[in-house]
Scaffold this motif. Structure first.
Motif, mmCIF file in Angstrom:
data_model
loop_
_atom_site.group_PDB
_atom_site.id
_atom_site.type_symbol
_atom_site.label_atom_id
_atom_site.label_comp_id
_atom_site.label_asym_id
_atom_site.label_seq_id
_atom_site.Cartn_x
_atom_site.Cartn_y
_atom_site.Cartn_z
ATOM 1 N N LEU A 36 72.434 4.916 -51.322
ATOM 2 C CA LEU A 36 72.781 3.610 -50.738
ATOM 3 C C LEU A 36 72.332 3.553 -49.283
ATOM 4 N N CYS A 37 72.551 4.627 -48.555
ATOM 5 C CA CYS A 37 72.148 4.687 -47.148
ATOM 6 C C CYS A 37 70.634 4.486 -47.032
ATOM 7 N N ALA A 38 69.868 5.095 -47.910
ATOM 8 C CA ALA A 38 68.405 4.951 -47.885
ATOM 9 C C ALA A 38 67.998 3.486 -48.061
ATOM 10 N N GLU A 39 68.638 2.798 -49.016
ATOM 11 C CA GLU A 39 68.309 1.383 -49.259
ATOM 12 C C GLU A 39 68.605 0.523 -48.029
ATOM 13 N N ILE A 40 69.751 0.787 -47.412
ATOM 14 C CA ILE A 40 70.155 0.005 -46.238
ATOM 15 C C ILE A 40 69.218 0.308 -45.066
ATOM 16 N N CYS A 41 68.868 1.574 -44.877
ATOM 17 C CA CYS A 41 67.921 1.959 -43.818
ATOM 18 C C CYS A 41 66.581 1.233 -43.998
ATOM 19 N N GLU A 42 66.122 1.140 -45.242
ATOM 20 C CA GLU A 42 64.824 0.492 -45.487
ATOM 21 C C GLU A 42 64.861 -0.983 -45.119
ATOM 22 N N ARG A 43 65.950 -1.642 -45.460
ATOM 23 C CA ARG A 43 66.070 -3.065 -45.118
ATOM 24 C C ARG A 43 66.166 -3.256 -43.606
ATOM 25 N N GLU B 191 72.482 6.378 -34.061
ATOM 26 C CA GLU B 191 72.331 6.149 -32.613
ATOM 27 C C GLU B 191 71.293 5.048 -32.332
ATOM 28 N N ALA B 192 70.142 5.119 -33.006
ATOM 29 C CA ALA B 192 69.089 4.122 -32.772
ATOM 30 C C ALA B 192 69.552 2.719 -33.174
ATOM 31 N N CYS B 193 70.266 2.629 -34.293
ATOM 32 C CA CYS B 193 70.763 1.326 -34.758
ATOM 33 C C CYS B 193 71.764 0.738 -33.766
ATOM 34 N N ASN B 194 72.695 1.554 -33.306
ATOM 35 C CA ASN B 194 73.702 1.034 -32.383
ATOM 36 C C ASN B 194 73.104 0.710 -31.015
ATOM 37 N N LYS B 195 72.109 1.461 -30.585
ATOM 38 C CA LYS B 195 71.439 1.128 -29.319
ATOM 39 C C LYS B 195 70.652 -0.170 -29.470
ATOM 40 N N CYS B 196 70.023 -0.360 -30.608
ATOM 41 C CA CYS B 196 69.275 -1.588 -30.882
ATOM 42 C C CYS B 196 70.250 -2.777 -30.954
ATOM 43 N N TYR B 197 71.379 -2.569 -31.600
ATOM 44 C CA TYR B 197 72.445 -3.599 -31.678
ATOM 45 C C TYR B 197 72.876 -4.023 -30.271
ATOM 46 N N ASP B 198 73.169 -3.056 -29.437
ATOM 47 C CA ASP B 198 73.586 -3.333 -28.050
ATOM 48 C C ASP B 198 72.469 -4.037 -27.273
ATOM 49 N N ASN C 25 72.283 11.108 -38.007
ATOM 50 C CA ASN C 25 72.823 11.048 -36.644
ATOM 51 C C ASN C 25 71.893 10.250 -35.731
ATOM 52 N N GLU C 26 70.594 10.511 -35.833
ATOM 53 C CA GLU C 26 69.632 9.813 -34.979
ATOM 54 C C GLU C 26 69.512 8.333 -35.347
ATOM 55 N N CYS C 27 69.592 8.041 -36.628
ATOM 56 C CA CYS C 27 69.471 6.655 -37.078
ATOM 57 C C CYS C 27 70.693 5.846 -36.644
ATOM 58 N N LEU D 260 71.925 -6.276 -39.333
ATOM 59 C CA LEU D 260 71.447 -5.106 -40.075
ATOM 60 C C LEU D 260 71.667 -3.814 -39.296
ATOM 61 N N ASP D 261 71.538 -3.871 -37.982
ATOM 62 C CA ASP D 261 71.821 -2.686 -37.153
ATOM 63 C C ASP D 261 73.244 -2.188 -37.382
ATOM 64 N N ARG D 262 74.196 -3.120 -37.373
ATOM 65 C CA ARG D 262 75.586 -2.704 -37.599
ATOM 66 C C ARG D 262 75.776 -2.168 -39.013
ATOM 67 N N ALA D 263 75.243 -2.884 -39.999
ATOM 68 C CA ALA D 263 75.390 -2.446 -41.392
ATOM 69 C C ALA D 263 74.778 -1.058 -41.594
ATOM 70 N N CYS D 264 73.651 -0.820 -40.943
ATOM 71 C CA CYS D 264 72.957 0.460 -41.111
ATOM 72 C C CYS D 264 73.692 1.588 -40.366
ATOM 73 N N ALA D 265 74.173 1.308 -39.172
ATOM 74 C CA ALA D 265 74.958 2.315 -38.445
ATOM 75 C C ALA D 265 76.201 2.705 -39.252
#
Lengths: 108, 108, 108, 108
Positions: free
Chosen positions: B69-76, B17-24, B13-15, B41-46
Protein backbone atom coordinates in the motif's frame (compact mmCIF):
# COMPACT_ATOMS: atom_id res chain seq x y z
CA UNK A 1 -22.19 6.33 0.33
CA UNK A 2 -22.55 8.86 3.16
CA UNK A 3 -24.31 6.22 5.23
CA UNK A 4 -21.46 3.76 4.62
CA UNK A 5 -18.95 6.43 5.59
CA UNK A 6 -20.66 7.17 8.91
CA UNK A 7 -21.03 3.46 9.74
CA UNK A 8 -17.45 2.71 8.83
CA UNK A 9 -16.01 5.59 10.84
CA UNK A 10 -18.05 4.55 13.88
CA UNK A 11 -16.98 0.92 13.47
CA UNK A 12 -13.30 1.92 13.19
CA UNK A 13 -13.51 4.12 16.29
CA UNK A 14 -15.11 1.27 18.25
CA UNK A 15 -12.68 -1.32 16.91
CA UNK A 16 -9.65 0.80 17.79
CA UNK A 17 -11.01 1.15 21.33
CA UNK A 18 -11.81 -2.57 21.68
CA UNK A 19 -8.37 -3.58 20.36
CA UNK A 20 -6.49 -1.26 22.68
CA UNK A 21 -8.58 -2.30 25.69
CA UNK A 22 -7.94 -5.95 24.82
CA UNK A 23 -4.20 -5.15 24.44
CA UNK A 24 -4.15 -3.54 27.90
CA UNK A 25 -6.19 -6.35 29.48
CA UNK A 26 -4.05 -9.08 27.84
CA UNK A 27 -0.93 -7.50 29.35
CA UNK A 28 -2.60 -7.82 32.79
CA UNK A 29 -3.64 -11.48 32.41
CA UNK A 30 -2.05 -14.10 34.67
CA UNK A 31 -1.11 -16.23 31.69
CA UNK A 32 0.26 -13.48 29.50
CA UNK A 33 2.34 -16.08 27.63
CA UNK A 34 -0.96 -17.35 26.13
CA UNK A 35 -1.86 -13.86 24.91
CA UNK A 36 1.25 -12.95 22.90
CA UNK A 37 -0.35 -13.25 19.46
CA UNK A 38 -3.40 -11.39 20.70
CA UNK A 39 -1.29 -8.50 22.05
CA UNK A 40 0.58 -8.25 18.76
CA UNK A 41 -2.58 -8.32 16.61
CA UNK A 42 -4.47 -5.93 18.91
CA UNK A 43 -1.76 -3.31 18.41
CA UNK A 44 -1.51 -3.90 14.67
CA UNK A 45 -5.30 -3.67 14.33
CA UNK A 46 -5.61 -0.52 16.47
CA UNK A 47 -2.90 1.11 14.32
CA UNK A 48 -4.71 0.09 11.12
CA UNK A 49 -7.97 1.55 12.44
CA UNK A 50 -6.20 4.79 13.40
CA UNK A 51 -4.76 4.99 9.89
CA UNK A 52 -8.19 4.34 8.33
CA UNK A 53 -9.87 6.94 10.56
CA UNK A 54 -7.37 9.62 9.48
CA UNK A 55 -7.81 8.63 5.81
CA UNK A 56 -11.61 8.62 5.90
CA UNK A 57 -12.05 11.88 7.79
CA UNK A 58 -9.47 13.76 5.69
CA UNK A 59 -11.02 12.49 2.43
CA UNK A 60 -7.77 10.79 1.43
CA UNK A 61 -7.54 9.68 -2.22
CA UNK A 62 -6.51 6.27 -0.80
CA UNK A 63 -9.48 5.80 1.49
CA UNK A 64 -10.72 2.65 -0.21
CA UNK A 65 -7.33 0.93 -0.41
CA UNK A 66 -6.72 1.77 3.26
CA UNK A 67 -10.15 0.44 4.28
CA UNK A 68 -9.45 -2.77 2.36
CA UNK A 69 -6.19 -3.29 4.24
CA UNK A 70 -7.93 -2.42 7.52
CA UNK A 71 -10.60 -5.07 6.79
CA UNK A 72 -7.94 -7.75 6.27
CA UNK A 73 -6.14 -6.84 9.50
CA UNK A 74 -9.43 -6.73 11.45
CA UNK A 75 -10.30 -10.23 10.21
CA UNK A 76 -6.97 -11.67 11.36
CA UNK A 77 -7.30 -9.97 14.74
CA UNK A 78 -10.88 -11.27 15.09
CA UNK A 79 -9.73 -14.84 14.33
CA UNK A 80 -7.06 -14.66 17.04
CA UNK A 81 -9.24 -12.98 19.67
CA UNK A 82 -12.09 -15.44 19.06
CA UNK A 83 -9.82 -18.26 20.30
CA UNK A 84 -9.70 -16.83 23.83
CA UNK A 85 -12.55 -16.93 26.37
CA UNK A 86 -11.67 -13.65 28.11
CA UNK A 87 -14.54 -11.19 27.80
CA UNK A 88 -12.19 -8.51 26.40
CA UNK A 89 -11.10 -10.90 23.65
CA UNK A 90 -14.64 -11.91 22.74
CA UNK A 91 -15.71 -8.27 22.65
CA UNK A 92 -12.70 -7.37 20.56
CA UNK A 93 -13.39 -10.18 18.09
CA UNK A 94 -16.94 -8.89 17.66
CA UNK A 95 -15.79 -5.28 17.11
CA UNK A 96 -13.17 -6.45 14.62
CA UNK A 97 -15.71 -8.44 12.57
CA UNK A 98 -18.12 -5.49 12.55
CA UNK A 99 -15.33 -3.17 11.46
CA UNK A 100 -14.12 -5.53 8.72
CA UNK A 101 -17.68 -5.69 7.35
CA UNK A 102 -18.09 -1.90 7.46
CA UNK A 103 -14.72 -1.41 5.73
CA UNK A 104 -15.71 -3.84 2.98
CA UNK A 105 -18.99 -1.94 2.48
CA UNK A 106 -17.06 1.36 2.28
CA UNK A 107 -15.05 -0.05 -0.63
CA UNK A 108 -18.09 -0.62 -2.88
CA UNK B 1 15.80 -10.16 3.18
CA UNK B 2 17.65 -8.30 5.95
CA UNK B 3 19.26 -6.11 3.33
CA UNK B 4 15.86 -5.31 1.82
CA UNK B 5 14.52 -4.49 5.28
CA UNK B 6 17.34 -2.03 6.03
CA UNK B 7 17.01 -0.36 2.62
CA UNK B 8 13.25 -0.12 2.88
CA UNK B 9 13.29 1.34 6.38
CA UNK B 10 15.86 3.95 5.33
CA UNK B 11 13.84 4.80 2.20
CA UNK B 12 10.63 5.17 4.25
CA UNK B 13 12.35 7.43 6.80
CA UNK B 14 13.72 9.61 4.00
CA UNK B 15 10.44 9.67 2.10
CA UNK B 16 8.46 10.67 5.20
CA UNK B 17 10.91 13.53 5.74
CA UNK B 18 10.83 14.66 2.08
CA UNK B 19 7.02 14.54 1.98
CA UNK B 20 6.60 16.56 5.16
CA UNK B 21 9.21 19.12 4.07
CA UNK B 22 7.44 19.44 0.71
CA UNK B 23 4.09 19.80 2.56
CA UNK B 24 5.53 22.60 4.71
CA UNK B 25 7.20 24.31 1.73
CA UNK B 26 4.05 24.06 -0.44
CA UNK B 27 2.06 25.81 2.30
CA UNK B 28 4.61 28.68 2.11
CA UNK B 29 4.52 29.04 -1.70
CA UNK B 30 3.11 32.24 -3.23
CA UNK B 31 0.79 30.27 -5.46
CA UNK B 32 -0.46 27.84 -2.86
CA UNK B 33 -3.61 27.32 -4.97
CA UNK B 34 -1.39 25.44 -7.46
CA UNK B 35 -0.07 23.14 -4.72
CA UNK B 36 -3.31 21.80 -3.27
CA UNK B 37 -3.03 18.27 -4.67
CA UNK B 38 0.63 18.18 -3.67
CA UNK B 39 -0.16 19.19 -0.07
CA UNK B 40 -2.84 16.51 0.15
CA UNK B 41 -0.65 13.76 -1.29
CA UNK B 42 2.39 14.79 0.76
CA UNK B 43 0.42 14.30 3.96
CA UNK B 44 -1.14 11.03 2.79
CA UNK B 45 2.27 9.71 1.78
CA UNK B 46 4.02 10.79 4.99
CA UNK B 47 1.26 9.04 6.97
CA UNK B 48 1.65 5.87 4.87
CA UNK B 49 5.42 5.90 5.45
CA UNK B 50 4.91 6.37 9.19
CA UNK B 51 2.53 3.41 9.20
CA UNK B 52 5.02 1.28 7.23
CA UNK B 53 7.91 2.26 9.54
CA UNK B 54 5.95 1.16 12.61
CA UNK B 55 4.94 -2.10 10.88
CA UNK B 56 8.46 -2.95 9.70
CA UNK B 57 10.26 -2.18 12.94
CA UNK B 58 7.70 -4.00 15.12
CA UNK B 59 7.77 -7.08 12.86
CA UNK B 60 4.07 -6.75 12.11
CA UNK B 61 2.42 -9.79 10.48
CA UNK B 62 1.07 -7.32 7.88
CA UNK B 63 4.41 -5.79 6.94
CA UNK B 64 4.22 -6.85 3.29
CA UNK B 65 0.64 -5.74 2.73
CA UNK B 66 1.44 -2.40 4.37
CA UNK B 67 4.58 -1.95 2.23
CA UNK B 68 2.52 -2.69 -0.88
CA UNK B 69 0.00 0.00 0.00
CA UNK B 70 2.84 2.38 0.86
CA UNK B 71 4.41 1.75 -2.57
CA UNK B 72 1.14 2.64 -4.35
CA UNK B 73 0.73 5.84 -2.34
CA UNK B 74 4.39 6.81 -2.92
CA UNK B 75 3.93 6.38 -6.67
CA UNK B 76 0.90 8.64 -6.76
CA UNK B 77 2.68 11.26 -4.66
CA UNK B 78 5.75 11.06 -6.93
CA UNK B 79 3.56 11.59 -10.04
CA UNK B 80 2.03 14.73 -8.55
CA UNK B 81 5.27 16.19 -7.18
CA UNK B 82 7.08 15.57 -10.47
CA UNK B 83 4.69 18.04 -12.17
CA UNK B 84 6.05 20.97 -10.15
CA UNK B 85 9.42 22.67 -10.68
CA UNK B 86 9.98 23.62 -7.04
CA UNK B 87 13.12 21.99 -5.70
CA UNK B 88 11.19 20.56 -2.72
CA UNK B 89 8.72 18.89 -5.10
CA UNK B 90 11.45 17.43 -7.32
CA UNK B 91 13.30 16.12 -4.28
CA UNK B 92 10.09 14.66 -2.86
CA UNK B 93 9.27 12.95 -6.18
CA UNK B 94 12.69 11.33 -6.15
CA UNK B 95 12.37 10.13 -2.53
CA UNK B 96 8.88 8.77 -3.24
CA UNK B 97 10.07 6.76 -6.25
CA UNK B 98 13.00 5.36 -4.29
CA UNK B 99 10.67 4.42 -1.44
CA UNK B 100 8.13 2.79 -3.76
CA UNK B 101 10.91 0.69 -5.28
CA UNK B 102 12.27 -0.33 -1.85
CA UNK B 103 8.76 -1.24 -0.65
CA UNK B 104 8.18 -3.39 -3.74
CA UNK B 105 11.50 -5.18 -3.09
CA UNK B 106 10.48 -5.77 0.56
CA UNK B 107 7.39 -7.59 -0.67
CA UNK B 108 9.33 -10.28 -2.58
CA UNK C 1 19.34 24.91 15.43
CA UNK C 2 19.59 23.01 12.11
CA UNK C 3 22.21 20.77 13.64
CA UNK C 4 19.94 20.04 16.61
CA UNK C 5 17.09 19.27 14.23
CA UNK C 6 19.14 16.75 12.23
CA UNK C 7 20.47 15.09 15.40
CA UNK C 8 17.03 14.93 16.98
CA UNK C 9 15.35 13.49 13.89
CA UNK C 10 18.06 10.82 13.61
CA UNK C 11 17.77 10.00 17.31
CA UNK C 12 13.97 9.70 17.08
CA UNK C 13 14.19 7.42 14.03
CA UNK C 14 16.70 5.19 15.83
CA UNK C 15 14.74 5.20 19.08
CA UNK C 16 11.48 4.25 17.31
CA UNK C 17 13.33 1.34 15.69
CA UNK C 18 15.00 0.20 18.93
CA UNK C 19 11.70 0.39 20.86
CA UNK C 20 9.76 -1.60 18.29
CA UNK C 21 12.51 -4.21 18.00
CA UNK C 22 12.57 -4.51 21.80
CA UNK C 23 8.74 -4.79 21.78
CA UNK C 24 8.90 -7.62 19.22
CA UNK C 25 11.77 -9.38 21.05
CA UNK C 26 10.07 -9.06 24.46
CA UNK C 27 6.96 -10.76 23.02
CA UNK C 28 9.23 -13.68 21.99
CA UNK C 29 10.99 -14.06 25.35
CA UNK C 30 10.42 -17.25 27.39
CA UNK C 31 9.51 -15.23 30.46
CA UNK C 32 7.20 -12.76 28.77
CA UNK C 33 5.47 -12.18 32.14
CA UNK C 34 8.67 -10.37 33.25
CA UNK C 35 8.54 -8.09 30.20
CA UNK C 36 5.02 -6.67 30.48
CA UNK C 37 6.05 -3.17 31.54
CA UNK C 38 8.76 -3.14 28.91
CA UNK C 39 6.31 -4.12 26.14
CA UNK C 40 3.92 -1.38 27.22
CA UNK C 41 6.59 1.32 27.41
CA UNK C 42 8.24 0.23 24.15
CA UNK C 43 4.98 0.78 22.30
CA UNK C 44 4.25 4.08 24.05
CA UNK C 45 7.75 5.32 23.30
CA UNK C 46 7.71 4.22 19.64
CA UNK C 47 4.38 6.04 19.22
CA UNK C 48 5.80 9.19 20.86
CA UNK C 49 8.82 9.09 18.55
CA UNK C 50 6.55 8.65 15.51
CA UNK C 51 4.54 11.66 16.63
CA UNK C 52 7.71 13.73 17.14
CA UNK C 53 9.11 12.70 13.74
CA UNK C 54 5.93 13.85 11.99
CA UNK C 55 5.96 17.12 13.96
CA UNK C 56 9.63 17.91 13.29
CA UNK C 57 9.63 17.11 9.60
CA UNK C 58 6.37 18.99 8.92
CA UNK C 59 7.59 22.04 10.85
CA UNK C 60 4.70 21.80 13.29
CA UNK C 61 4.10 24.87 15.50
CA UNK C 62 4.14 22.40 18.43
CA UNK C 63 7.47 20.79 17.65
CA UNK C 64 9.08 21.85 20.93
CA UNK C 65 6.18 20.79 23.15
CA UNK C 66 6.03 17.45 21.36
CA UNK C 67 9.80 16.94 21.73
CA UNK C 68 9.52 17.71 25.44
CA UNK C 69 6.82 15.06 25.89
CA UNK C 70 8.85 12.63 23.78
CA UNK C 71 11.89 13.22 26.03
CA UNK C 72 9.86 12.38 29.16
CA UNK C 73 8.47 9.20 27.62
CA UNK C 74 11.94 8.15 26.38
CA UNK C 75 13.36 8.57 29.87
CA UNK C 76 10.68 6.35 31.43
CA UNK C 77 11.18 3.72 28.75
CA UNK C 78 14.96 3.86 29.26
CA UNK C 79 14.55 3.36 33.03
CA UNK C 80 12.41 0.26 32.49
CA UNK C 81 14.56 -1.27 29.73
CA UNK C 82 17.74 -0.69 31.74
CA UNK C 83 16.41 -3.13 34.40
CA UNK C 84 16.58 -6.08 31.99
CA UNK C 85 19.74 -7.86 30.83
CA UNK C 86 18.45 -8.79 27.37
CA UNK C 87 20.59 -7.23 24.67
CA UNK C 88 17.50 -5.73 22.98
CA UNK C 89 16.53 -4.04 26.25
CA UNK C 90 20.01 -2.65 26.87
CA UNK C 91 20.18 -1.35 23.31
CA UNK C 92 16.74 0.19 23.62
CA UNK C 93 17.65 1.90 26.90
CA UNK C 94 20.68 3.44 25.22
CA UNK C 95 18.66 4.65 22.21
CA UNK C 96 15.99 6.10 24.49
CA UNK C 97 18.53 8.06 26.54
CA UNK C 98 20.17 9.41 23.40
CA UNK C 99 16.78 10.41 22.03
CA UNK C 100 15.71 12.08 25.29
CA UNK C 101 18.93 14.13 25.26
CA UNK C 102 18.48 15.13 21.60
CA UNK C 103 14.84 16.11 22.24
CA UNK C 104 15.88 18.26 25.18
CA UNK C 105 18.50 19.98 23.01
CA UNK C 106 15.86 20.61 20.30
CA UNK C 107 13.79 22.52 22.85
CA UNK C 108 16.46 25.13 23.56
CA UNK D 1 -12.84 9.25 36.30
CA UNK D 2 -14.62 6.73 34.06
CA UNK D 3 -17.11 9.40 33.07
CA UNK D 4 -14.27 11.80 32.21
CA UNK D 5 -12.60 9.08 30.17
CA UNK D 6 -15.72 8.39 28.09
CA UNK D 7 -16.36 12.11 27.53
CA UNK D 8 -12.76 12.78 26.60
CA UNK D 9 -12.53 9.86 24.17
CA UNK D 10 -15.78 10.98 22.47
CA UNK D 11 -14.55 14.57 22.29
CA UNK D 12 -11.22 13.49 20.79
CA UNK D 13 -12.94 11.31 18.18
CA UNK D 14 -15.23 14.21 17.21
CA UNK D 15 -12.40 16.74 17.20
CA UNK D 16 -10.21 14.55 14.98
CA UNK D 17 -13.14 14.26 12.54
CA UNK D 18 -13.92 18.00 12.58
CA UNK D 19 -10.25 18.94 12.09
CA UNK D 20 -9.77 16.59 9.16
CA UNK D 21 -13.03 17.69 7.53
CA UNK D 22 -11.97 21.32 7.96
CA UNK D 23 -8.54 20.45 6.49
CA UNK D 24 -10.18 18.85 3.44
CA UNK D 25 -12.68 21.72 3.02
CA UNK D 26 -9.96 24.39 3.42
CA UNK D 27 -7.99 22.74 0.60
CA UNK D 28 -11.11 23.11 -1.60
CA UNK D 29 -11.76 26.79 -0.79
CA UNK D 30 -11.39 29.40 -3.57
CA UNK D 31 -9.08 31.50 -1.42
CA UNK D 32 -6.89 28.70 -0.15
CA UNK D 33 -4.11 31.26 0.46
CA UNK D 34 -6.23 32.59 3.36
CA UNK D 35 -6.51 29.11 4.89
CA UNK D 36 -2.85 28.12 5.16
CA UNK D 37 -2.59 28.43 8.94
CA UNK D 38 -5.88 26.64 9.35
CA UNK D 39 -4.76 23.72 7.15
CA UNK D 40 -1.54 23.40 9.15
CA UNK D 41 -3.27 23.52 12.54
CA UNK D 42 -6.07 21.19 11.45
CA UNK D 43 -3.53 18.51 10.60
CA UNK D 44 -1.49 19.08 13.76
CA UNK D 45 -4.65 18.92 15.88
CA UNK D 46 -6.01 15.79 14.16
CA UNK D 47 -2.64 14.09 14.75
CA UNK D 48 -2.65 15.13 18.42
CA UNK D 49 -6.18 13.75 18.86
CA UNK D 50 -5.17 10.48 17.18
CA UNK D 51 -2.21 10.23 19.56
CA UNK D 52 -4.45 10.94 22.57
CA UNK D 53 -7.06 8.39 21.44
CA UNK D 54 -4.40 5.66 21.20
CA UNK D 55 -3.01 6.64 24.62
CA UNK D 56 -6.38 6.72 26.36
CA UNK D 57 -7.75 3.48 24.95
CA UNK D 58 -4.50 1.54 25.56
CA UNK D 59 -4.26 2.83 29.15
CA UNK D 60 -0.90 4.46 28.46
CA UNK D 61 1.11 5.55 31.53
CA UNK D 62 1.39 8.95 29.77
CA UNK D 63 -2.31 9.48 29.18
CA UNK D 64 -2.49 12.64 31.27
CA UNK D 65 0.59 14.28 29.78
CA UNK D 66 -0.67 13.46 26.30
CA UNK D 67 -4.13 14.86 27.05
CA UNK D 68 -2.51 18.05 28.37
CA UNK D 69 -0.56 18.51 25.15
CA UNK D 70 -3.68 17.70 23.13
CA UNK D 71 -5.61 20.39 25.03
CA UNK D 72 -2.98 23.02 24.19
CA UNK D 73 -2.98 22.09 20.50
CA UNK D 74 -6.80 22.07 20.39
CA UNK D 75 -6.90 25.56 21.86
CA UNK D 76 -4.51 26.95 19.24
CA UNK D 77 -6.46 25.27 16.46
CA UNK D 78 -9.74 26.65 17.86
CA UNK D 79 -8.28 30.18 17.95
CA UNK D 80 -7.27 29.96 14.30
CA UNK D 81 -10.49 28.36 13.05
CA UNK D 82 -12.62 30.86 14.94
CA UNK D 83 -11.19 33.66 12.76
CA UNK D 84 -12.81 32.23 9.62
CA UNK D 85 -16.52 32.40 8.75
CA UNK D 86 -16.67 29.12 6.84
CA UNK D 87 -19.08 26.73 8.49
CA UNK D 88 -16.40 23.99 8.60
CA UNK D 89 -14.06 26.34 10.48
CA UNK D 90 -16.71 27.40 12.98
CA UNK D 91 -17.68 23.78 13.57
CA UNK D 92 -14.05 22.81 13.98
CA UNK D 93 -13.42 25.64 16.46
CA UNK D 94 -16.34 24.41 18.55
CA UNK D 95 -15.15 20.77 18.50
CA UNK D 96 -11.62 21.87 19.41
CA UNK D 97 -12.80 23.89 22.42
CA UNK D 98 -14.98 21.01 23.61
CA UNK D 99 -12.05 18.62 23.23
CA UNK D 100 -9.63 20.95 25.05
CA UNK D 101 -12.08 21.17 27.94
CA UNK D 102 -12.57 17.39 28.08
CA UNK D 103 -8.79 16.81 27.97
CA UNK D 104 -8.28 19.25 30.84
CA UNK D 105 -10.94 17.41 32.88
CA UNK D 106 -9.22 14.08 32.14
CA UNK D 107 -6.04 15.43 33.71
CA UNK D 108 -7.60 16.07 37.12
Amino acid sequence: MNLNYEECLKACNECLEACNKCYDACLREDHVEMMVECIRLDRACADACAFAIQAMTSNSPFMKEICQLCAEICERCADECAKHDHEHCQRCAESCRKCAKACREMMM
